[in-house]
Design an enzyme around this catalytic site. Structure first.
Site, mmCIF file in Angstrom:
data_model
loop_
_atom_site.group_PDB
_atom_site.id
_atom_site.type_symbol
_atom_site.label_atom_id
_atom_site.label_comp_id
_atom_site.label_asym_id
_atom_site.label_seq_id
_atom_site.Cartn_x
_atom_site.Cartn_y
_atom_site.Cartn_z
ATOM 1 N N LYS A 1 0.769 -1.316 0.055
ATOM 2 C CA LYS A 1 0.040 0.158 -0.099
ATOM 3 C C LYS A 1 0.942 1.191 0.045
ATOM 4 O O LYS A 1 2.045 0.993 0.313
ATOM 5 C CB LYS A 1 -0.855 -0.055 1.223
ATOM 6 C CG LYS A 1 -2.134 0.774 1.098
ATOM 7 C CD LYS A 1 -3.095 0.164 0.219
ATOM 8 C CE LYS A 1 -4.671 1.052 0.059
ATOM 9 N NZ LYS A 1 -5.576 0.200 -0.642
ATOM 10 N N ASP B 1 -6.921 4.861 -4.782
ATOM 11 C CA ASP B 1 -7.518 4.418 -3.434
ATOM 12 C C ASP B 1 -8.511 5.708 -3.044
ATOM 13 O O ASP B 1 -8.473 6.588 -4.219
ATOM 14 C CB ASP B 1 -6.589 4.162 -2.590
ATOM 15 C CG ASP B 1 -7.373 3.609 -1.227
ATOM 16 O OD1 ASP B 1 -7.326 4.328 -0.156
ATOM 17 O OD2 ASP B 1 -7.812 2.624 -1.073
#
Length: 450
Positions: free
Chosen positions: A130, A170
């Site tokens: 991430k 995201d």
């Protein structure tokens, strides 16, 4: 053996809290997963001997870097960039980039840790990672966002690649940002490596159905869970938090299945339309005008708008789909939902329910779908985009959607079967954690101590 397994898990949790002091989001994510795995270590003591947990809770690497950029007034601004490459036992690191003021190392680590198991659950060969920045794209011009993305990629490009690490979007990172990031990556590397980023535009390697994937996947998973308990979406009142891609397309698919979506929100507040949300209006407000949810009243004056996005959970509903952000449903909200007779809660955002809220749902026999399983549709479609890039082919919307539906059904069945196999039938949280962990654990065992 049970005592040894529990002692092992408790020891690792204690170390995680000591070493990552103050990283609340990360500690909560690790706690939620590890507590589910005690039965696994009872059956597989070899995992303890191989120090699997010690290794899996520590990222392979944590990259933090400076991102200087210039705004339209000629002022130099500096943000912090992150990429946490957590585990690549089953494939290249894969996980989104989040641009939001709340981004810090704890949040990126929690998201990256979750991504390991979420990606494993898809059945596709992708590891967990991430990244992101505390940069806020809201209120910025396209040129400012472009300059930031180019500065961000100037560092990030050294750590990613189609077979190394494949970021996606995201919160705060949509098709616009992915386009700027990919354009600069291509210039820096002098290579058309389309598989290095997913969520791209359709004209340069993107996949049909990617925009819809997380929301559709959430509803496909929830539908399987409901049907398995002799419940249907048809005629059910659904409350969905958020109004981005996940929320919008979850609403669309739920409506297609016969549900009535009665509420949506954004960071300022929520709208309630007892006649059923006009999704066309929401799409125009959010996707075209980039407006606020309260603008819905201009389309449907009879609807209600309330300040305070978390208050949305006071609305009585049959199905709750939290699709906004982490920690949005706390114990108080969970109690209200239970008292109002909610039948199912399925997470569309990343860990939107606190650990206390999850306990309340499970203790009151509310069907509960954890994010790592129910919102895996986005990364599943990203992996399908990677496959198309490798093949230099583009599949139709119908082909991608059908693959997505099958993946979400398989995730549900794997989670359900794992929960049953390890002695807790119906506990989809436990089942998802175990099913995701087992694939990664077996790969790590084969690959040695690395």
């Amino acid at each position: 053996m049970e005592a040894k397994a529990r002692a092992y898990v408790n020891d690792i949790l204690k170390r995680v809290k000591e070493v990552n002091n103050g990283e609340i989001e990360f500690i909560d994510a690790v706690t939620e997963v590890l507590n589910s795995l005690v039965p696994v270590f009872e059956k597989h003591p070899e995992f303890i001997d191989a120090a699997l947990l010690e290794r899996i809770v520590e990222p392979d690497r944590q990259i933090i870097f400076r991102v200087p950029w210039m705004n339209d007034n000629g002022e130099v601004k500096v943000n912090r960039g992150f990429r946490v490459q957590f585990n690549n036992a089953i494939g290249p690191y894969k996980g989104g980039l989040r641009f939001h003021p709340s981004v810090n190392l704890s949040i990126i680590k929690f998201l990256g840790f979750e991504q390991i198991f979420k990606n494993s659950l898809t059945g596709l060969p992708i590891g967990g990672g991430k990244g992101g920045s505390d940069f806020d794209p809201k209120g910025k011009t396209n040129n400012e966002i472009m300059r930031f993305c180019q500065s961000f990629m100037a560092e990030l490009n050294m750590h990613i690649g189609p077979n190394i690490d494949v970021p996606a979007g995201d919160i705060g990172v949509g098709a616009r940002e992915i386009g700027y990031l990919y354009g600069y990556y291509k210039k820096l590397r002098n290579a058309s490596e389309q598989g290095v980023l997913t969520g791209k535009g359709l004209t340069f390697g993107g996949s049909l159905a990617r925009t819809e994937a997380t929301g559709y996947g959430l509803v496909y998973f929830t539908d399987e869970m409901l049907k398995d308990n002799n419940i249907s979406f048809k005629g059910k009142k659904v409350v969905i938090s958020g109004s981005g891609n996940v929320a919008i397309y979850a609403a669309q698919k739920a409506i297609e299945l016969g549900a009535k979506v009665i509420a949506l929100s954004d960071s300022n507040g929520y709208i309630y339309d007892e006649t059923g949300i006009n999704l066309g209006a929401i799409k125009e407000i959010k996707e075209v005008n980039r407006g606020r949810i309260k603008d819905y009243l201009n389309y449907v004056p009879s609807a209600k708008y309330e300040e305070g996005c978390r208050e949305i959970w006071k609305i009585k509903c049959d199905v709750a789909l939290p699709c906004a952000t982490q920690g949005e449903i706390n114990s108080e909200s969970a109690k209200i939902l239970v008292n109002n007779g909610v039948k199912a809660v399925a997470e569309g955002a990343n860990m939107p329910s606190t650990l206390e809220a999850i306990d309340i749902f499970q203790n009151n026999n509310v069907l509960f779908a954890p994010a790592k399983a129910s919102n895996a549709g986005g990364v599943a479609c990203s992996a399908l985009e990677m496959s198309q890039n490798s093949l230099r082919l583009s599949w139709t919307f119908k082909e991608v959607d059908e693959k997505l539906k099958n993946i979400m059904k398989e995730i549900y069945n794997n989670a359900k079967n794992s929960a049953k196999q390890f002695g807790n039938p119906g506990n989809i949280v436990m089942g998802a954690n175990i099913a995701g962990f087992m694939k990664v654990a077996e790969a790590m065992m084969y690959q040695g101590i690395i």
